[in-house]
Design a protein around this motif. Structure first.
Motif, PDB file in Angstrom:
ATOM      1  N   PRO A 111       0.848  -1.195   0.000  1.00  0.00           N
ATOM      2  CA  PRO A 111       0.000   0.000   0.000  1.00  0.00           C
ATOM      3  C   PRO A 111       0.883   1.245   0.000  1.00  0.00           C
ATOM      4  N   ILE A 112       0.563   2.203  -0.847  1.00  0.00           N
ATOM      5  CA  ILE A 112       1.375   3.416  -0.937  1.00  0.00           C
ATOM      6  C   ILE A 112       0.489   4.646  -0.806  1.00  0.00           C
ATOM      7  N   ILE A 113       0.944   5.570  -0.005  1.00  0.00           N
ATOM      8  CA  ILE A 113       0.238   6.826   0.231  1.00  0.00           C
ATOM      9  C   ILE A 113       1.080   7.925  -0.396  1.00  0.00           C
ATOM     10  N   VAL A 114       0.469   8.741  -1.235  1.00  0.00           N
ATOM     11  CA  VAL A 114       1.200   9.820  -1.905  1.00  0.00           C
ATOM     12  C   VAL A 114       0.497  11.146  -1.642  1.00  0.00           C
ATOM     13  N   VAL A 115       1.292  12.202  -1.652  1.00  0.00           N
ATOM     14  CA  VAL A 115       0.758  13.549  -1.487  1.00  0.00           C
ATOM     15  C   VAL A 115       1.732  14.511  -2.174  1.00  0.00           C
ATOM     16  N   PRO A 116       1.215  15.536  -2.886  1.00  0.00           N
ATOM     17  CA  PRO A 116       2.109  16.436  -3.622  1.00  0.00           C
ATOM     18  C   PRO A 116       2.830  17.429  -2.718  1.00  0.00           C
ATOM     19  N   GLY A 117       3.913  17.985  -3.279  1.00  0.00           N
ATOM     20  CA  GLY A 117       4.654  19.060  -2.612  1.00  0.00           C
ATOM     21  C   GLY A 117       4.604  20.320  -3.453  1.00  0.00           C
ATOM     22  N   ASN A 118       5.181  21.393  -2.939  1.00  0.00           N
ATOM     23  CA  ASN A 118       5.076  22.673  -3.641  1.00  0.00           C
ATOM     24  C   ASN A 118       5.776  22.662  -5.004  1.00  0.00           C
ATOM     25  N   HIS A 119       6.799  21.824  -5.181  1.00  0.00           N
ATOM     26  CA  HIS A 119       7.473  21.729  -6.487  1.00  0.00           C
ATOM     27  C   HIS A 119       6.662  20.919  -7.493  1.00  0.00           C
ATOM     28  N   ASP A 120       5.602  20.300  -7.041  1.00  0.00           N
ATOM     29  CA  ASP A 120       4.793  19.470  -7.930  1.00  0.00           C
ATOM     30  C   ASP A 120       3.699  20.247  -8.644  1.00  0.00           C
TER      31      ASP A 120
ATOM     32  N   HIS B 263      -6.312   6.532   4.288  1.00  0.00           N
ATOM     33  CA  HIS B 263      -6.140   5.085   4.153  1.00  0.00           C
ATOM     34  C   HIS B 263      -6.314   4.440   5.520  1.00  0.00           C
ATOM     35  N   ARG B 264      -7.175   3.480   5.595  1.00  0.00           N
ATOM     36  CA  ARG B 264      -7.405   2.753   6.840  1.00  0.00           C
ATOM     37  C   ARG B 264      -6.754   1.388   6.742  1.00  0.00           C
ATOM     38  N   PHE B 265      -5.859   1.130   7.657  1.00  0.00           N
ATOM     39  CA  PHE B 265      -5.198  -0.165   7.734  1.00  0.00           C
ATOM     40  C   PHE B 265      -5.597  -0.832   9.047  1.00  0.00           C
TER      41      PHE B 265
END
Length: 199
Positions: free
Chosen positions: A135-144, A173-175
């Motif tokens: 399972p992978i959690i992603v979130v953008p940053g200011n350079h994105d 995400h619930r694990f």
């Protein structure tokens, strides 16, 4: 009969049985209890040290946090910056380490790119696809989000992120043992470098 056995009331004859401990306690369970024991010892040591200096978060807090942490392994990758700042041999070393650590959950936070270009996002996507199937959690940053492409920054700041990384900017995400909340703090119209969380 001449060989009658008298059993007192409340007593039972149990046939002798060999106990197969390998079936009762598996290697995984042994590992779990060893990790639990180590985490509790660490929690007590760190907590006592903090309590001796009158700091918050003492024994109970650290036992809880460390005990929870040992239930699963989280790997956090951040600031890959695909583009000119990216160093390939460092990225390759990270991938090797990820496969060796064998985490339960992977968190990958921005910045994925340097200037939010499609070529940079394609490289970031290839990197993420090389990670173990977890399972992978992603979130953008200011350079994105684009910096100099003003029209795109105003009207479609997350277009490339959504195409290459994830349609979702905010994730929950619930694990089994935890809930992960990833919040997009990019603010293309209000900030260049610092993030913002809107209420």
């Amino acid at each position: 009969p001449s060989h009658q056995i008298v059993v007192p009331h409340g007593c039972y004859i149990v046939p002798h049985m060999e106990i197969d401990w390998d079936r009762i306690v598996t290697d995984r369970e042994v590992d779990f209890f060893v990790r639990l024991g180590v985490s509790l010892v660490c929690g007590i040591v760190i907590g006592l040290e903090r309590e001796s200096r009158n700091k918050p978060a003492g024994v109970s807090t650290h036992c809880f946090v460390i005990g929870g942490a040992m239930m699963f392994t989280i790997l956090h990758i951040s600031d890959l910056h695909f583009g000119p700042p990216y160093v390939p041999h460092v990225g390759e070393a990270v991938l090797r380490a990820v496969h060796e650590l064998n985490p339960d959950i992977i968190v990958a936070s921005g910045d994925f790119t340097q200037r939010a270009k499609p070529t940079e996002y394609a490289a970031a996507r290839a990197f993420l696809d090389s990670l173990p199937p977890r399972p992978i959690i992603v979130v953008p940053g200011n350079h994105d989000v684009p910096l100099y492409r003003v029209f795109e920054r105003i009207f479609a700041p997350h277009r490339n992120y959504r195409e290459y990384i994830s349609e979702e900017l905010n994730m929950v995400h619930r694990f089994e043992h935890a809930v992960f909340v990833a919040l997009d703090s990019t603010a293309p119209l209000r900030a260049l470098t610092n993030g913002r969380i809107s209420t």
